[in-house]
Design an enzyme around this catalytic site. Structure first.
Site, PDB file in Angstrom:
ATOM      1  N   HIS A 135      91.017 -10.263  14.646  1.00  9.16           N
ATOM      2  CA  HIS A 135      89.232 -11.079  13.716  1.00  9.16           C
ATOM      3  C   HIS A 135      88.845 -11.728  13.263  1.00  9.16           C
ATOM      4  O   HIS A 135      88.380 -12.431  13.211  1.00  9.16           O
ATOM      5  CB  HIS A 135      88.398  -9.371  14.239  1.00  9.16           C
ATOM      6  N   PHE A 371      94.378  -3.189  16.541  1.00  6.50           N
ATOM      7  CA  PHE A 371      95.572  -3.801  15.886  1.00  6.50           C
ATOM      8  C   PHE A 371      93.831  -4.811  15.416  1.00  6.50           C
ATOM      9  O   PHE A 371      93.788  -6.141  15.285  1.00  6.50           O
ATOM     10  CB  PHE A 371      96.305  -4.128  16.566  1.00  6.50           C
ATOM     11  N   CYS A 372      92.528  -4.747  15.572  1.00  5.55           N
ATOM     12  CA  CYS A 372      91.489  -5.923  14.978  1.00  5.55           C
ATOM     13  C   CYS A 372      91.495  -7.102  15.892  1.00  5.55           C
ATOM     14  O   CYS A 372      91.930  -7.857  15.698  1.00  5.55           O
ATOM     15  CB  CYS A 372      91.453  -5.572  13.368  1.00  5.55           C
ATOM     16  N   ALA A 373      91.936  -7.091  17.357  1.00  9.29           N
ATOM     17  CA  ALA A 373      92.267  -7.936  18.186  1.00  9.29           C
ATOM     18  C   ALA A 373      92.159  -7.859  19.911  1.00  9.29           C
ATOM     19  O   ALA A 373      93.055  -7.532  20.237  1.00  9.29           O
ATOM     20  CB  ALA A 373      93.566  -8.068  18.223  1.00  9.29           C
TER      21      ALA A 373
END
Length: 414
Positions: A135, A371-373
Site C-alpha cells: 500500500h 500484509f498491506c497488499a
C-alpha cells in the site's frame, strides 16, 4: 561444514560463500516466551519482513552516541558538533550502501512509506505502478496508473511497456521484491524500459535492501526508498536516495525550522535538498543506527548473506511443500530470484488461527493477514489473507525445522 553464527547460536550449515559472522548477532536472540501449557521456550522470529530486531552492533552504535547527544546542525558546542558530524557521516554511509551517484541526495525519513510520500510530492506528472504493490507504493502517488501484473515477469514487463508507451508518465514506481512472496523484480531491466519511455524509476526497497545489494549506478534506478526497521535498525529512520532536481523543485515534505534559508512574513526561501525535506530536529539515533546496519551488512558481505538465506529458504520451502494441506503462494512462474519470504495457507484453517497456534503452542512468531497488499491477495484468491514466514540473518536451521514440524502438526489436526 562450517559453524554459521546467526543469532548467538551455532548452527552447522554448508555455506559456499563463507560464514555470516558475529556482526549478524541480534538483540533479543535468546528471548524466552511463555506457551499456553505454562512452559516457555526460546522465541523463533519469522516476522522479519514486518520488522527485524536490532543488530547488536547497531545497538552499540546508538549507545555510544548517547553521551554526546545534542542539537544537530544548530549548535556551536562540542556535543552539537559531534552529533552533526555523526548525522552527516550517516548520510554518506547510506549513500554508499545503495551505490548512489556522486550527485544523488540522501534524505532521512521515518520509513519507506514516509520516503515514498515525500517523493510523491515532487513528481511532475503521472506515476505508473503494478497492482501487486504494498500500500505504501500503491497509495502514495497522485495521477496513479495501475497495471495488472501477469502470471510471469516477462508478460508483466510487456504490459508495463505498453502502459508507459501509451501516454507520457513521469515515474514508474515498483517494488524491488514482493513483501508477500519475496519474488524479486528485474529492476535494472525495468529502469532501462522506464528511461526508454521517457520516465524515471523509483524502487520500494523495504524488502529488497535487507536481503540483496542495491546499486543505483549499476541498475540505473533513479530513486530508492528503504526502512531501518526492516534493516536491523529499528530506531525510527528510513531514507530516500536519488536524483536532486525533483527533490529541490518539489514542495518541502514538512514545513519548519532547518528547512529554510530565510523567512519573512511575506516570503519563505527554502533550502535545497536534503535540508528542504528534513524540517525539525532530526532523528540522530535513527540515522546513525541505519548507517551502522548498512556498514554491518556490507562487511558481512552479500555473498554470505545470500548463501545463508537461500540455504534456509530452500529448506523451508521443501519442508512445507512436503506437508499435506499446505499451499505455498507465488505470483510469477518465471521469477529468477526469491527472498527469504514463504507465504502459505493451511487447508481448513483461518490464517489467524494458524498464527495464534504457532505462537501459543510453539513460541513461533509469524505474520497473518493481507500484509498491506490487499489487491495482491485478491489476485491470489485469498481475500481472508495467508500466513507469512520471513527469515534473515537471525534465522538458523533449527528454527526452520521447528517451524516445519509445528505447521505439520497443526495441519494434521494435532
Amino acid at each position: 561444514m562450517t559453524a554459521l553464527i546467526v543469532d548467538g547460536r551455532e548452527n552447522v550449515e554448508t555455506c559456499s560463500a563463507g560464514t555470516v559472522h558475529a556482526l549478524a548477532r541480534t538483540v533479543g536472540c535468546d528471548l524466552r516466551v511463555p506457551l499456553a501449557d505454562g512452559s516457555e521456550c526460546t522465541y523463533a522470529n519469522f516476522d522479519l519482513a514486518a520488522s527485524a530486531p536490532a543488530l547488536e552492533c547497531v545497538y552499540r552504535q546508538v549507545e555510544a552516541l548517547l553521551p554526546t547527544y545534542a542539537s544537530v546542525h544548530r549548535g556551536a558546542g562540542h556535543a552539537s558538533q559531534v552529533s552533526t558530524d555523526a548525522y552527516e557521516a550517516a548520510r554518506f554511509d547510506v549513500a554508499r550502501f545503495v551505490g548512489a551517484r556522486d550527485d544523488d541526495v540522501v534524505v532521512f525519513t521515518a520509513n519507506t512509506t514516509d520516503a515514498l510520500s515525500l517523493l510523491a510530492g515532487c513528481v511532475p506528472g503521472d506515476t505508473v505502478v503494478l497492482d501487486i504493490e504494498h500500500h505504501a507504493n500503491l497509495l502514495a502517488w497522485s495521477g496513479t496508473r495501475v497495471v495488472e501484473a501477469a502470471d510471469t515477469v516477462s508478460e508483466t514487463i510487456t504490459r508495463l511497456v505498453a502502459e508507459l508507451c501509451s501516454r507520457p508518465a513521469a515515474l514508474l514506481a515498483v517494488t524491488g521484491a514482493s513483501n508477500v512472496t519475496g519474488e524479486v523484480l528485474p529492476i535494472a531491466r525495468l529502469a532501462e524500459i522506464a528511461h526508454a519511455c521517457g520516465a524515471r524509476i523509483a524502487v520500494d526497497a523495504a524488502q529488497l535492501a535487507p536481503h540483496r545489494g542495491v546499486d543505483l549506478v549499476a541498475t540505473g534506478v533513479d530513486y530508492v526508498a528503504l526502512s531501518g526497521h526492516k534493516l536491523y535498525a529499528p530506531f525510527g529512520a528510513g531514507a530516500l536516495v536519488g536524483r536532486r532536481d525533483w527533490l529541490d523543485a518539489g514542495a518541502p515534505h514538512r514545513a519548519g525550522g532547518g528547512a529554510v534559508r530565510n523567512v519573512t512574513v511575506q516570503h519563505t526561501d527554502w533550502l535545497p535538498s536534503p535540508a528542504r525535506h528534513e524540517a525539525g530536529t532530526p532523528n540522530l539515533f535513527g540515522a546513525c543506527a541505519l548507517a551502522a546496519a548498512c556498514r554491518a551488512l556490507t562487511e558481512i558481505g552479500w555473498g554470505a548473506v545470500v548463501a545463508h538465506e537461500r540455504e534456509l529458504t530452500g529448506r523451508l520451502v521443501a519442508g512445507l511443500s512436503a506437508t499435506g494441506g499446505v499451499r505455498l503462494l507465488r505470483l510469477f512462474d518465471d521469477a529468477a530470484d526469491v527472498l527469504g519470504i514463504v507465504t502459505f495457507t493451511v487447508d481448513g484453517l483461518a490464517p489467524s488461527d494458524v498464527a495464534a497456534r504457532l505462537s501459543t503452542g510453539y513460541g513461533i512468531g509469524v505474520r497473518d493477514g493481507r500484509f498491506c497488499a490487499h489487491p495482491l491477495l485478491e489476485r491470489l484468491g485469498l481475500p481472508g489473507g495467508a500466513v507469512r514466514a520471513s527469515l534473515g540473518l537471525c534465522t538458523g536451521s533449527d528454527d526452520i525445522d521447528r517451524l516445519v514440524a509445528a505447521v505439520a502438526e497443526i495441519a494434521a489436526g494435532s
